[in-house]
Design a protein around this motif. Sequence first.
Motif, PDB file in Angstrom:
ATOM      1  N   LYS A 123       0.837  -1.203   0.000  1.00 39.46           N
ATOM      2  CA  LYS A 123       0.000   0.000   0.000  1.00 39.46           C
ATOM      3  C   LYS A 123       0.873   1.255   0.000  1.00 39.46           C
ATOM      4  CE  LYS A 123      -3.985  -2.061   2.361  1.00 39.46           C
ATOM      5  NZ  LYS A 123      -4.808  -2.061   3.608  1.00 39.46           N
ATOM      6  N   SER A 124       1.964   1.217   0.765  1.00 39.55           N
ATOM      7  CA  SER A 124       2.870   2.359   0.833  1.00 39.55           C
ATOM      8  C   SER A 124       3.493   2.654  -0.532  1.00 39.55           C
ATOM      9  CB  SER A 124       3.971   2.093   1.866  1.00 39.55           C
ATOM     10  OG  SER A 124       4.922   3.144   1.879  1.00 39.55           O
ATOM     11  N   SER A 127       1.014   4.187  -2.875  1.00 44.97           N
ATOM     12  CA  SER A 127       0.881   5.614  -2.553  1.00 44.97           C
ATOM     13  C   SER A 127       2.077   6.399  -3.071  1.00 44.97           C
ATOM     14  CB  SER A 127       0.740   5.806  -1.040  1.00 44.97           C
ATOM     15  OG  SER A 127      -0.450   5.234  -0.548  1.00 44.97           O
ATOM     16  N   TRP A 132      -2.764   5.372  -5.205  1.00 44.24           N
ATOM     17  CA  TRP A 132      -3.560   4.751  -4.161  1.00 44.24           C
ATOM     18  C   TRP A 132      -5.061   4.805  -4.486  1.00 44.24           C
ATOM     19  CZ3 TRP A 132      -3.796   1.269  -0.799  1.00 44.24           C
ATOM     20  CH2 TRP A 132      -4.797   1.243   0.173  1.00 44.24           C
ATOM     21  N   LYS A 135      -6.223   1.865  -6.588  1.00 44.03           N
ATOM     22  CA  LYS A 135      -5.753   0.567  -6.109  1.00 44.03           C
ATOM     23  C   LYS A 135      -6.621  -0.588  -6.598  1.00 44.03           C
ATOM     24  CE  LYS A 135      -8.141   1.058  -1.642  1.00 44.03           C
ATOM     25  NZ  LYS A 135      -8.733   2.376  -1.981  1.00 44.03           N
TER      26      LYS A 135
END
Length: 231
Positions: A123-124, A127, A132, A135
């Motif tokens: 997820k990082s 981003s 994000w 996604k």
Amino acid sequence: MSLLIVQDLKKSFRSPSGNLDPVLYVPEFSLQQYEQVALRGASGSGKTTFLHLLAGVLPADSGTVSVDGTSLHLLTESQRDQLRVGKIGYVFQSFNLLNGFTCLENITLAMNLNGSSDVDRAKSLLSDVGLWERKNHYPHQLSIGQQQRVAIARALVNQPKLVLADEPTGNLDPFNTDRSLILLRKLCQQWGSSLILVSHDDRVMEQFESQVEWEKLNEVATKGELLDGDN
């Protein structure tokens, strides 16, 4: 400290006529930890073959490739696969995203191959590449530039020691070329990965302080013909 060491690396392919044609002979090459190098050469000159040898996708005819202290020629095919998943990230010109999976799933699947399930890291990275909000989008729902950013995140998600980028901007317009290069180099630095990027584009090359001319590194002058020494 050298992360990558190449010595006397040779590769040939058999032509349709049955001749064994030499494509690559690299007497010596090394890459330091955290170093970023751009490799310039014409299309069809063996650069992709070189990357495949470094990644252990192809076996060399002779010579050695050592990645982070491990000699690839001493490994079985299965062991090379495991080393590649754990220590090498690959960015393809054609992206090679899985069309049936979302952006996030494409990244987490790469982690699963390494036996990892750190979804927060995935997820990082998503981003970090500015995607994000997309996604849950599938590759066909993204622009070309967005697809390349997902491919960059996927290549880095396992925190590889070495990232190999094969003409990663070849399908991008100038704006997305610059954006993708800045992003790739920044993330490699942030995640502690060394980088080899191959290209024939002067616009790409000029962004790297460290540049290598493929025709000087590879002593095969033309298909089936070896240079005498360095002449």
